[in-house]
Design an enzyme around this catalytic site. Structure first.
Site, PDB file in Angstrom:
ATOM      1  N   SER A 159       0.839  -1.195   0.000  1.00  0.00           N
ATOM      2  CA  SER A 159       0.000   0.000   0.000  1.00  0.00           C
ATOM      3  C   SER A 159       0.879   1.250   0.000  1.00  0.00           C
ATOM      4  O   SER A 159       2.101   1.165   0.051  1.00  0.00           O
ATOM      5  CB  SER A 159      -0.911   0.004   1.222  1.00  0.00           C
ATOM      6  OG  SER A 159      -0.133   0.315   2.357  1.00  0.00           O
ATOM      7  N   LYS A 160       0.204   2.387  -0.038  1.00  0.00           N
ATOM      8  CA  LYS A 160       0.885   3.690  -0.088  1.00  0.00           C
ATOM      9  C   LYS A 160       1.975   3.822   0.981  1.00  0.00           C
ATOM     10  O   LYS A 160       2.986   4.459   0.760  1.00  0.00           O
ATOM     11  CB  LYS A 160      -0.136   4.815   0.128  1.00  0.00           C
ATOM     12  CG  LYS A 160      -0.948   5.104  -1.100  1.00  0.00           C
ATOM     13  CD  LYS A 160      -0.339   6.250  -1.910  1.00  0.00           C
ATOM     14  CE  LYS A 160      -0.936   6.363  -3.276  1.00  0.00           C
ATOM     15  NZ  LYS A 160      -0.041   6.035  -4.374  1.00  0.00           N
ATOM     16  N   ARG A 161       1.710   3.224   2.146  1.00  0.00           N
ATOM     17  CA  ARG A 161       2.682   3.444   3.229  1.00  0.00           C
ATOM     18  C   ARG A 161       4.021   2.763   2.935  1.00  0.00           C
ATOM     19  O   ARG A 161       5.002   2.981   3.640  1.00  0.00           O
ATOM     20  CB  ARG A 161       2.101   3.043   4.580  1.00  0.00           C
ATOM     21  CG  ARG A 161       2.060   1.582   4.843  1.00  0.00           C
ATOM     22  CD  ARG A 161       1.229   1.226   6.057  1.00  0.00           C
ATOM     23  NE  ARG A 161       0.807  -0.144   5.952  1.00  0.00           N
ATOM     24  CZ  ARG A 161       1.518  -1.175   6.363  1.00  0.00           C
ATOM     25  NH1 ARG A 161       2.686  -0.986   6.930  1.00  0.00           N
ATOM     26  NH2 ARG A 161       1.064  -2.405   6.205  1.00  0.00           N
ATOM     27  N   GLY A 173       5.664   3.374   0.304  1.00  0.00           N
ATOM     28  CA  GLY A 173       6.349   4.243  -0.659  1.00  0.00           C
ATOM     29  C   GLY A 173       5.654   4.183  -2.002  1.00  0.00           C
ATOM     30  O   GLY A 173       4.454   3.914  -2.079  1.00  0.00           O
TER      31      GLY A 173
END
Ligand code: GLU
Length: 489
Positions: A249-251, A253
């Site tokens: 996911s986005k977290r 990077g």
């Protein structure tokens, strides 16, 4: 359920509800490689029936990203939103043939059923309330203004088997599949149904897609059987997990192709990296993981795709990108790196021939140490700007020694006298200087490098000086000597 594949036709079918994610791009790549390997056709289909979430901007970005990766499709884009009448025709046919039926159950009724199932700790399945309504009852419901959904009549027993090229035979108990909705009450067909109609009508031979769709496949097979067509071959590619094995996911990077592009990754590196996520060329060749698209096409086959989740390792991607930067043709690299130099404020938007030549020479020197194009521009800073500051750590060692200012001043003076200013002449001068002054080369090179580049390390110092030219080199040495003297005061 035997598939008679005559022509290889595959499709990549993204929903345009966001940027092209690395997982989606990998699916596109596998479809592309499979088509190219087998002399087939690669189609782009845009799954945009969800009009609220689909967005024209994302469609454009998606196509841009695919072109940037070099994954040119042969047919399409086919827009599902433009094919709704095809889906409705097929739904009407199924209703007429009693393979599907209208369901008038209210949301409240269905919710109540779900609630009971939840309390009893079992999965909710639609109980088939409207399976056998008489035409009279239906007419009344319609008169009442109830907007029905359409459900597929599914078998109550037996099993539906997915023959998957990667996963083998996966069977699903039909008792776990209810009469699912193929047309929503707003008149929109569902993904499962639309996708099947497209795959059948557009003569898709192989459906290669993400593992998360495996659970949709029995429903899609039931749709295809109801429609009376041959089934395509399925291949569900393993999912991609983050390094900590959680869902990517986005977290973690960058996850979209667009983000990787703006971080300075080369499309060839990203494609190479993605190909090895859940696939390996096999064979005994040790070592190199570097493959060009053409080489991948030569060896691609789905039986070498893995069943287990692929773990996404950004360090590997970065390493690969560095390899591609190192080995790329210099003109090509200069062209793709130029926007990063412009963004960094090192180049104006339009460049003349001299600027381009200079850029190539700079890149030639700096690329060895650069893993991304952003880094390439960063590390080229001193070739364009004189206003750099000195790296603090190196400064402590190189400038704070007694005599550093004098060394820089003396070298500047001697450089001034050179008639030719190339790396060899400069090197000769340094050698003489060391001999005569009896100072070790290291003690000279380090302060000079810091003076000329602001950094403690980098490409060959004499090459840098040659490229900067006599005047700029000398003025930097003088600036550094003055700086040291100021500090000592
Ligand atoms: N639109 C679906 C998705 O983006 C397509 C799945 C399929 O390939 O059938 O996941």
């Amino acid at each position: 359920m035997v598939n008679k594949v005559t022509a290889i036709r595959v499709r990549f079918a993204p929903s345009p509800t966001g940027e092209l994610h690395i997982g989606g791009a990998r699916t596109a790549l596998f479809n592309y490689l499979f088509a190219r390997r087998n002399g087939g056709t690669f189609m782009l289909r845009i799954d945009d029936t969800d009009l609220e979430r689909s967005n024209k901007e994302y469609i454009d970005k998606l196509m841009d990203a695919m072109k940037w990766l070099g994954l040119q499709w042969d047919e399409g884009p086919v827009y599902q939103s433009q094919r709704v009448s095809e889906y409705l025709n097929e739904i009407n046919r199924l209703v007429t043939e009693k393979k599907a039926y209208r369901c008038y159950c209210s949301v409240e009724e269905l919710t109540a059923g779900r609630e009971v199932a939840r309390k009893e700790n079992r999965a909710y399945l639609y109980p088939g309330t409207c399976r056998n309504l008489s035409p009279e009852t239906e007419a009344i419901k319609l008169q009442e203004g109830i907007k029905p959904v359409v459900r597929l009549r599914t078998p109550d027993e037996g099993e539906t088997i997915v023959n998957d090229l990667i996963r083998g035979e996966v069977s699903f108990d039909n008792r776990g599949l209810d009469d699912f909705i193929i047309l929503k009450s707003n008149g929109q067909p569902t993904y499962n149904f639309a996708s099947v109609v497209d795959d059948l009508q557009l003569k898709i031979s192989h459906v290669i897609r993400a593992e998360e769709h495996l659970s949709n496949t029995p429903r899609q097979i039931l749709c295809a059987l109801a429609l009376g067509h041959e089934l395509p071959v399925f291949a569900h590619v393993s999912m991609i997990l983050a390094p900590d094995r959680s869902k990517l996911s986005k977290r973690h990077g960058a996850t979209s192709v667009e983000e990787f592009r703006s971080l300075g990754f080369l499309p060839e590196a990203l494609v190479n990296f993605m190909a090895l996520l859940g696939w390996s060329p096999g064979g005994s060749e040790e070592g190199s993981d570097i493959f060009s698209l053409a080489e991948m096409i030569d060896v691609f086959s789905l039986d070498k795709a893995g069943k287990t989740a692929a773990v996404y390792d950004t360090e590997k991607l970065t390493w690969m990108n560095g390899q591609y930067i190192r080995d790329c043709k210099i003109e090509t690299l200069a062209e793709v790196a130029r926007p990063f130099f412009i963004k960094r404020g090192l180049l104006p938007k339009k460049n003349g021939e001299d600027e381009l030549q200079y850029l190539s020479k700079v890149i030639e020197l700096v690329r060895e140490r650069s893993k991304t194009l952003v880094e390439l521009a960063d590390l080229s800073f001193y070739f364009y700007r004189d206003d750099f500051s000195y790296d603090q750590k190196t400064l402590e060692k190189a400038f704070k020694k007694n005599g550093a200012a004098k060394i820089l001043g003396d070298i500047a003076q001697q450089l001034q006298e050179l008639k030719t200013f190339d790396r060899y002449t400069i090197e000769g001068l340094f050698n003489d200087f060391c001999l005569k002054s009896e100072i070790s080369a290291g003690k000279i090179i380090q302060p000079v490098r810091l003076a000329v580049t602001g950094l403690g390390g980098g490409p060959g110092l004499f090459e840098i000086m040659e490229l900067l030219g006599q005047e700029r080199t000398i003025s930097r040495l003088i600036r550094a000597a003055a700086f040291i003297q100021d500090e000592q005061r």
